[in-house]
Design a protein around this motif. Structure first.
Motif, PDB file in Angstrom:
ATOM      1  N   THR A  14       6.424 -16.525   8.361  1.00  6.87           N
ATOM      2  CA  THR A  14       5.925 -15.368   7.252  1.00  6.87           C
ATOM      3  C   THR A  14       5.361 -16.164   7.187  1.00  6.87           C
ATOM      4  O   THR A  14       4.534 -17.147   6.904  1.00  6.87           O
ATOM      5  CB  THR A  14       7.232 -16.301   6.265  1.00  6.87           C
ATOM      6  OG1 THR A  14       8.691 -16.018   6.573  1.00  6.87           O
ATOM      7  CG2 THR A  14       7.209 -15.294   4.724  1.00  6.87           C
ATOM      8  N   ILE A  15       3.885 -14.905   6.449  1.00  3.43           N
ATOM      9  CA  ILE A  15       2.822 -15.276   6.869  1.00  3.43           C
ATOM     10  C   ILE A  15       2.154 -14.231   4.983  1.00  3.43           C
ATOM     11  O   ILE A  15       2.741 -13.111   5.830  1.00  3.43           O
ATOM     12  CB  ILE A  15       1.936 -14.292   7.630  1.00  3.43           C
ATOM     13  CG1 ILE A  15       1.672 -15.746   8.866  1.00  3.43           C
ATOM     14  CG2 ILE A  15       0.570 -14.810   7.409  1.00  3.43           C
ATOM     15  CD1 ILE A  15       0.651 -15.079  10.178  1.00  3.43           C
ATOM     16  N   ILE A  16       1.445 -14.648   4.530  1.00  3.44           N
ATOM     17  CA  ILE A  16       1.278 -14.120   3.013  1.00  3.44           C
ATOM     18  C   ILE A  16       0.060 -14.192   2.824  1.00  3.44           C
ATOM     19  O   ILE A  16      -0.528 -14.940   2.819  1.00  3.44           O
ATOM     20  CB  ILE A  16       2.100 -13.696   2.293  1.00  3.44           C
ATOM     21  CG1 ILE A  16       1.327 -13.167   0.035  1.00  3.44           C
ATOM     22  CG2 ILE A  16       2.649 -15.952   1.495  1.00  3.44           C
ATOM     23  CD1 ILE A  16       2.929 -13.557  -0.440  1.00  3.44           C
ATOM     24  N   GLY A  17      -0.636 -12.826   3.194  1.00  5.34           N
ATOM     25  CA  GLY A  17      -2.884 -13.153   2.972  1.00  5.34           C
ATOM     26  C   GLY A  17      -2.701 -12.261   1.496  1.00  5.34           C
ATOM     27  O   GLY A  17      -2.414 -10.494   1.314  1.00  5.34           O
ATOM     28  N   ILE A  18      -3.344 -12.832   0.439  1.00  3.51           N
ATOM     29  CA  ILE A  18      -3.511 -12.191  -0.999  1.00  3.51           C
ATOM     30  C   ILE A  18      -5.275 -12.003  -0.824  1.00  3.51           C
ATOM     31  O   ILE A  18      -5.625 -12.636  -0.392  1.00  3.51           O
ATOM     32  CB  ILE A  18      -3.422 -12.779  -2.391  1.00  3.51           C
ATOM     33  CG1 ILE A  18      -1.908 -13.420  -1.688  1.00  3.51           C
ATOM     34  CG2 ILE A  18      -3.140 -12.850  -3.074  1.00  3.51           C
ATOM     35  CD1 ILE A  18      -1.331 -14.508  -2.494  1.00  3.51           C
ATOM     36  N   CYS A  19      -5.574 -11.215  -1.245  1.00  8.88           N
ATOM     37  CA  CYS A  19      -6.760 -10.029  -0.899  1.00  8.88           C
ATOM     38  C   CYS A  19      -8.029 -10.574  -0.116  1.00  8.88           C
ATOM     39  O   CYS A  19      -7.470  -9.853   0.606  1.00  8.88           O
ATOM     40  CB  CYS A  19      -7.805 -10.969  -2.678  1.00  8.88           C
ATOM     41  SG  CYS A  19      -8.631 -10.774  -2.961  1.00  8.88           S
ATOM     42  N   ASN A  20      -8.946 -11.585   0.028  1.00 10.23           N
ATOM     43  CA  ASN A  20      -9.474 -11.735   1.290  1.00 10.23           C
ATOM     44  C   ASN A  20      -7.714 -12.533   2.391  1.00 10.23           C
ATOM     45  O   ASN A  20      -8.512 -12.248   3.755  1.00 10.23           O
ATOM     46  CB  ASN A  20     -10.239 -12.627   0.806  1.00 10.23           C
ATOM     47  CG  ASN A  20     -11.211 -13.147   2.152  1.00 10.23           C
ATOM     48  OD1 ASN A  20     -10.797 -14.220   2.486  1.00 10.23           O
ATOM     49  ND2 ASN A  20     -11.873 -11.982   2.841  1.00 10.23           N
ATOM     50  N   GLY A  21      -7.048 -12.978   2.034  1.00  2.36           N
ATOM     51  CA  GLY A  21      -6.181 -13.066   3.238  1.00  2.36           C
ATOM     52  C   GLY A  21      -5.886 -11.878   3.775  1.00  2.36           C
ATOM     53  O   GLY A  21      -5.416 -11.495   5.124  1.00  2.36           O
ATOM     54  N   PHE A  22      -5.452 -10.684   2.768  1.00  2.00           N
ATOM     55  CA  PHE A  22      -4.991  -9.279   3.319  1.00  2.00           C
ATOM     56  C   PHE A  22      -6.019  -8.954   4.541  1.00  2.00           C
ATOM     57  O   PHE A  22      -5.928  -8.592   5.389  1.00  2.00           O
ATOM     58  CB  PHE A  22      -4.898  -8.571   2.197  1.00  2.00           C
ATOM     59  CG  PHE A  22      -4.255  -7.362   2.745  1.00  2.00           C
ATOM     60  CD1 PHE A  22      -4.019  -6.710   4.171  1.00  2.00           C
ATOM     61  CD2 PHE A  22      -4.535  -6.530   1.706  1.00  2.00           C
ATOM     62  CE1 PHE A  22      -3.642  -5.518   3.777  1.00  2.00           C
ATOM     63  CE2 PHE A  22      -4.035  -5.057   1.965  1.00  2.00           C
ATOM     64  CZ  PHE A  22      -3.641  -4.933   3.113  1.00  2.00           C
ATOM     65  N   GLN A  23      -7.759  -9.267   4.214  1.00  2.00           N
ATOM     66  CA  GLN A  23      -8.787  -8.839   4.606  1.00  2.00           C
ATOM     67  C   GLN A  23      -9.048  -9.295   6.373  1.00  2.00           C
ATOM     68  O   GLN A  23      -8.785  -9.224   7.088  1.00  2.00           O
ATOM     69  CB  GLN A  23      -9.873  -8.610   4.528  1.00  2.00           C
ATOM     70  CG  GLN A  23      -9.790  -8.024   3.108  1.00  2.00           C
ATOM     71  CD  GLN A  23     -10.857  -8.487   1.960  1.00  2.00           C
ATOM     72  OE1 GLN A  23     -11.054  -9.155   1.678  1.00  2.00           O
ATOM     73  NE2 GLN A  23     -11.652  -8.194   0.900  1.00  2.00           N
TER      74      GLN A  23
END
Lengths: 232, 86
Positions: free
Chosen positions: A84-93
Motif C-alpha cells: 500500500t502506497i499513498i502519495g499526498i501532493c508532492n507525493g502524488f507528483q
C-alpha cells in the motif's frame, strides 16, 4: 491487536512528513518510521506514505528528481508486490514521475499557488476510502501550484473504466463542475489509484484534517481505511 | 570512447496548456505595435555524453530523455549531437 507499520518517505525538500507521522503515531496509535531517500530497505512495512513538500526544489519537473532517488527501485518493487502506497501532493507528483500512476500534474490553470479548503466527492471503492460513504462529500485543504491533473484521452477512459478516480473536486452538494474545480484538473480529478488499486495519489492533504483540534476530521477516514484494509 | 556535446530542447506538446507562453502573450498587450503570437515556452538542457560512437550516443541520450529528462505525457524533445575534443 497488532499495530500497523507505516513508513513516511523523506526527501530533501519534503515538508509534510511530520504531519503524516503525527497522525499515524498520535492519532491512530500505530507504528511509524521515517525512511530517508538514500535507503533501500522498505521491507516489513504495511503502508508507505510519500508526503507533500517541494522535493529537490521542484527542479526539472515536480517530483522528477525524487523519482530517480535510491529508494525509487525499492518503491517500484514494493508496489509490484501489492504494497500500500499513498502519495499526498508532492507525493502524488512523485508517483506519476515514477510511472506508478498514470498522467501527470501541470501548473494550476490560474498560475497561482492555491491554499484553501475544497470539497471532494469520495469514491469509496478503494482500500484508501472504504471508511467513507460512497459519494460522500468531504472538506480537505489543498496547497499546491502544480495540481492540474492531465492525462491522454486513452488514459482518461481507462481511469473511468477501471474505477480509478477516487477523489474529485466538487461543490458542497457533490456536483463536479468547472466552478468547483480549483486548478483545472481533468474531469475535476483530485486523486486516483493505479489499476491494481494499491497505490493512491491525491493532491489534497488528509493529514491536515485528521485531528479534532482542527475542527475537521474529514481526512482521517483515509488513514482509518488503510488500517481497516490491513486488519482484514 | 569519444565525447559528445548534446543540446536538448524540450517543449510542451500542443494539447497541453502552456501558462508561461500564455502569460507572455497576455502581457504583450502593453507593448504597442508588436504583433506576435503563439508563444510556447520550453527549456534547453546542455550536457556531455561519453560513447564509442555517435549512434550509441544517440541511443544513450534517448534513454536519458525517456527515463528522466522529459515527461512524454506533456513534453516532446529534440536534440543535436556535436563531437567534442576529449
Amino acid at each position: 491487536m497488532r499495530k500497523n507499520k507505516f513508513a513516511v518517505l523523506n526527501f530533501p525538500g519534503s515538508n509534510c512528513e511530520k504531519d503524516c507521522h503525527f497522525v499515524i503515531e498520535h492519532i491512530l496509535k500505530q507504528d511509524c518510521k521515517y525512511i530517508w531517500h538514500e535507503e533501500t530497505d522498505i521491507n516489513n512495512v504495511d503502508c508507505i506514505i510519500i508526503p507533500g513538500g517541494f522535493s529537490y526544489g521542484d527542479y526539472l519537473r515536480t517530483g522528477s528528481i525524487a523519482a530517480q532517488s535510491k529508494i525509487a527501485k525499492s518503491l517500484k518493487k514494493y508496489s509490484r508486490q501489492g504494497g500500500t502506497i499513498i502519495g499526498i501532493c508532492n507525493g502524488f507528483q512523485i508517483l506519476t514521475e515514477l510511472k506508478l500512476l498514470p498522467g501527470t500534474l501541470l501548473r494550476n490553470r490560474s498560475l497561482n499557488f492555491i491554499c484553501k479548503e475544497v470539497n471532494l466527492v469520495v469514491n469509496n471503492k478503494s482500500r484508501f476510502t472504504s471508511k467513507y460513504n460512497h459519494n460522500q462529500v468531504v472538506k480537505v485543504p489543498i496547497a499546491h501550484a502544480e495540481g492540474n491533473y492531465f492525462a491522454s484521452s486513452t488514459i482518461q477512459k481507462e481511469l473511468i473504466k477501471n474505477n480509478q478516480i477516487i477523489f474529485s473536486y466538487c461543490d458542497k452538494d457533490g456536483n463536479i463542475n468547472n466552478s468547483s474545480n480549483p486548478n483545472g484538473s481533468l474531469n475535476g480529478i483530485a486523486g486516483i489509484t493505479n489499476k491494481e488499486g494499491n497505490v493512491l495519489g491525491m493532491m489534497p492533504h488528509p493529514e491536515r484534517v485528521s485531528e479534532k483540534v482542527f475542527g475537521n476530521i474529514d481526512g482521517l477516514g483515509v488513514f482509518e481505511s488503510i488500517l481497516d484494509f490491513h486488519k482484514n | 570512447m569519444a565525447l559528445y556535446k548534446i543540446n536538448l530542447e524540450i517543449m510542451p506538446i500542443q494539447s497541453v496548456l502552456d501558462p508561461q507562453g500564455e502569460a507572455i502573450e497576455v502581457s504583450l498587450k502593453n507593448l504597442d505595435k508588436i504583433k506576435a503570437s503563439n508563444f510556447r515556452v520550453g527549456k534547453r538542457i546542455e550536457f556531455k555524453v561519453e560513447a564509442p560512437n555517435k549512434e550509441k550516443c544517440k541511443e544513450i541520450t534517448n534513454k536519458l530523455c525517456k527515463d528522466f529528462l522529459v515527461n512524454e505525457v506533456i513534453e516532446k524533445y529534440t536534440f543535436t549531437i556535436k563531437n567534442e575534443k576529449k
